[in-house]
Design a protein around this motif. Structure first.
Motif, PDB file in Angstrom:
ATOM      1  N   ASP A  15     -18.881 -11.959   7.245  1.00  0.00           N
ATOM      2  CA  ASP A  15     -19.666 -11.093   6.364  1.00  0.00           C
ATOM      3  C   ASP A  15     -18.993  -9.735   6.217  1.00  0.00           C
ATOM      4  OD1 ASP A  15     -21.497 -13.148   6.305  1.00  0.00           O
ATOM      5  OD2 ASP A  15     -23.047 -12.081   7.423  1.00  0.00           O
ATOM      6  N   ALA A  16     -18.975  -9.220   5.002  1.00  0.00           N
ATOM      7  CA  ALA A  16     -18.401  -7.908   4.730  1.00  0.00           C
ATOM      8  C   ALA A  16     -19.363  -6.808   5.164  1.00  0.00           C
ATOM      9  CB  ALA A  16     -18.094  -7.770   3.244  1.00  0.00           C
ATOM     10  N   VAL A  17     -18.798  -5.731   5.675  1.00  0.00           N
ATOM     11  CA  VAL A  17     -19.561  -4.558   6.084  1.00  0.00           C
ATOM     12  C   VAL A  17     -19.071  -3.329   5.319  1.00  0.00           C
ATOM     13  CG1 VAL A  17     -20.175  -3.101   8.066  1.00  0.00           C
ATOM     14  CG2 VAL A  17     -19.841  -5.544   8.390  1.00  0.00           C
ATOM     15  N   TRP A  18     -17.822  -3.343   4.902  1.00  0.00           N
ATOM     16  CA  TRP A  18     -17.165  -2.202   4.280  1.00  0.00           C
ATOM     17  C   TRP A  18     -16.711  -2.513   2.855  1.00  0.00           C
ATOM     18  CZ3 TRP A  18     -17.386   2.219   6.895  1.00  0.00           C
ATOM     19  CH2 TRP A  18     -17.605   2.156   8.267  1.00  0.00           C
ATOM     20  N   VAL A  19     -16.664  -1.475   2.028  1.00  0.00           N
ATOM     21  CA  VAL A  19     -16.086  -1.544   0.687  1.00  0.00           C
ATOM     22  C   VAL A  19     -14.903  -0.578   0.655  1.00  0.00           C
ATOM     23  CG1 VAL A  19     -16.438  -1.098  -1.772  1.00  0.00           C
ATOM     24  CG2 VAL A  19     -18.274  -2.125  -0.420  1.00  0.00           C
ATOM     25  N   LEU A  20     -13.751  -1.085   0.256  1.00  0.00           N
ATOM     26  CA  LEU A  20     -12.561  -0.263   0.103  1.00  0.00           C
ATOM     27  C   LEU A  20     -12.309  -0.124  -1.396  1.00  0.00           C
ATOM     28  CD1 LEU A  20     -12.450  -1.686   2.918  1.00  0.00           C
ATOM     29  CD2 LEU A  20      -9.986  -1.458   2.779  1.00  0.00           C
ATOM     30  N   ALA A  21     -12.535   1.071  -1.912  1.00  0.00           N
ATOM     31  CA  ALA A  21     -12.332   1.332  -3.340  1.00  0.00           C
ATOM     32  C   ALA A  21     -10.888   1.770  -3.535  1.00  0.00           C
ATOM     33  CB  ALA A  21     -13.303   2.413  -3.816  1.00  0.00           C
ATOM     34  N   TRP A  22     -10.216   1.164  -4.509  1.00  0.00           N
ATOM     35  CA  TRP A  22      -8.809   1.456  -4.715  1.00  0.00           C
ATOM     36  C   TRP A  22      -8.459   1.463  -6.194  1.00  0.00           C
ATOM     37  CZ3 TRP A  22      -5.526  -2.364  -6.750  1.00  0.00           C
ATOM     38  CH2 TRP A  22      -6.055  -3.655  -6.809  1.00  0.00           C
ATOM     39  N   ASN A  23      -7.237   1.937  -6.469  1.00  0.00           N
ATOM     40  CA  ASN A  23      -6.756   2.060  -7.835  1.00  0.00           C
ATOM     41  C   ASN A  23      -5.238   2.016  -7.800  1.00  0.00           C
ATOM     42  OD1 ASN A  23      -5.471   3.871  -9.884  1.00  0.00           O
ATOM     43  ND2 ASN A  23      -7.535   3.947 -10.702  1.00  0.00           N
ATOM     44  N   ASN A  24      -4.662   1.178  -8.636  1.00  0.00           N
ATOM     45  CA  ASN A  24      -3.209   1.151  -8.811  1.00  0.00           C
ATOM     46  C   ASN A  24      -2.903   2.001 -10.043  1.00  0.00           C
ATOM     47  OD1 ASN A  24      -0.553   0.616  -9.513  1.00  0.00           O
ATOM     48  ND2 ASN A  24      -0.663  -1.542  -8.979  1.00  0.00           N
ATOM     49  N   PRO A  25      -2.346   3.192  -9.863  1.00  0.00           N
ATOM     50  CA  PRO A  25      -2.135   4.089 -10.999  1.00  0.00           C
ATOM     51  C   PRO A  25      -1.179   3.547 -12.058  1.00  0.00           C
ATOM     52  CG  PRO A  25      -1.091   4.952  -9.016  1.00  0.00           C
ATOM     53  CD  PRO A  25      -1.907   3.755  -8.606  1.00  0.00           C
ATOM     54  N   LYS A  26      -0.379   2.551 -11.718  1.00  0.00           N
ATOM     55  CA  LYS A  26       0.512   1.949 -12.716  1.00  0.00           C
ATOM     56  C   LYS A  26      -0.239   0.989 -13.636  1.00  0.00           C
ATOM     57  CE  LYS A  26       4.710   2.310 -10.002  1.00  0.00           C
ATOM     58  NZ  LYS A  26       5.827   1.589  -9.394  1.00  0.00           N
ATOM     59  N   LEU A  27      -1.412   0.534 -13.195  1.00  0.00           N
ATOM     60  CA  LEU A  27      -2.171  -0.456 -13.958  1.00  0.00           C
ATOM     61  C   LEU A  27      -3.528   0.038 -14.441  1.00  0.00           C
ATOM     62  CD1 LEU A  27      -1.597  -3.571 -11.673  1.00  0.00           C
ATOM     63  CD2 LEU A  27      -0.308  -2.923 -13.716  1.00  0.00           C
ATOM     64  N   HIS A  28      -4.141   0.981 -13.721  1.00  0.00           N
ATOM     65  CA  HIS A  28      -5.521   1.375 -13.992  1.00  0.00           C
ATOM     66  C   HIS A  28      -5.620   2.843 -14.395  1.00  0.00           C
ATOM     67  CE1 HIS A  28      -5.885  -1.764 -10.663  1.00  0.00           C
ATOM     68  NE2 HIS A  28      -6.259  -2.376 -11.766  1.00  0.00           N
ATOM     69  N   THR A  29      -6.621   3.159 -15.213  1.00  0.00           N
ATOM     70  CA  THR A  29      -6.904   4.549 -15.545  1.00  0.00           C
ATOM     71  C   THR A  29      -7.353   5.255 -14.261  1.00  0.00           C
ATOM     72  OG1 THR A  29      -9.185   4.022 -16.137  1.00  0.00           O
ATOM     73  CG2 THR A  29      -7.559   4.003 -17.926  1.00  0.00           C
ATOM     74  N   PRO A  30      -7.185   6.585 -14.168  1.00  0.00           N
ATOM     75  CA  PRO A  30      -7.502   7.303 -12.916  1.00  0.00           C
ATOM     76  C   PRO A  30      -8.935   7.123 -12.412  1.00  0.00           C
ATOM     77  CG  PRO A  30      -6.256   8.703 -14.389  1.00  0.00           C
ATOM     78  CD  PRO A  30      -6.601   7.455 -15.169  1.00  0.00           C
ATOM     79  N   ASP A  31      -9.895   6.902 -13.296  1.00  0.00           N
ATOM     80  CA  ASP A  31     -11.290   6.774 -12.861  1.00  0.00           C
ATOM     81  C   ASP A  31     -11.680   5.339 -12.506  1.00  0.00           C
ATOM     82  OD1 ASP A  31     -11.012   6.108 -15.572  1.00  0.00           O
ATOM     83  OD2 ASP A  31     -13.117   6.519 -15.981  1.00  0.00           O
ATOM     84  N   ARG A  32     -10.816   4.377 -12.744  1.00  0.00           N
ATOM     85  CA  ARG A  32     -11.098   2.973 -12.454  1.00  0.00           C
ATOM     86  C   ARG A  32     -11.062   2.721 -10.964  1.00  0.00           C
ATOM     87  NH1 ARG A  32      -9.929  -2.386 -14.672  1.00  0.00           N
ATOM     88  NH2 ARG A  32     -11.136  -3.700 -13.293  1.00  0.00           N
ATOM     89  N   ARG A  33     -12.001   1.947 -10.452  1.00  0.00           N
ATOM     90  CA  ARG A  33     -12.001   1.572  -9.043  1.00  0.00           C
ATOM     91  C   ARG A  33     -12.146   0.069  -8.912  1.00  0.00           C
ATOM     92  NH1 ARG A  33     -10.240   5.808  -8.918  1.00  0.00           N
ATOM     93  NH2 ARG A  33     -10.855   7.621  -7.709  1.00  0.00           N
TER      94      ARG A  33
END
Length: 80
Positions: A16-34
């Motif tokens: 079961d998951a307990v944590w959320v890791l929000a991330w963004n690849n700046p080469k692929l995603h806009t800066p506000d995308r998670r």
């Protein structure tokens, strides 16, 4: 959210998951995308380091915080 319990995103892990890791690849995603990965207690540090070394990790919070909407980005906990 569905009735299914979210599970860890680590390869082969079914805990079961307990944590959320929000991330963004700046080469692929806009800066506000998670994008998100889910983590159990055992894999939180490993997955955080994997994303952090690449400069992708933006935030780490509990699944409960994410579901309450206290996360900084848009998307679902299963997005990733």
């Amino acid at each position: 959210m569905s009735d299914e319990t979210p599970i860890c995103s680590a390869k082969g892990c079914r805990t079961d998951a307990v944590w959320v890791l929000a991330w963004n690849n700046p080469k692929l995603h806009t800066p506000d995308r998670r994008k998100t990965w889910l983590a159990c207690e055992e894999h939180r540090e490993h997955l955080s380091q994997f994303l952090g070394v690449r400069g992708f990790l933006k935030d780490v919070m509990t699944l409960e915080q994410w579901e309450r909407g206290t996360g900084t980005g848009a998307g679902s906990a299963a997005d990733g």
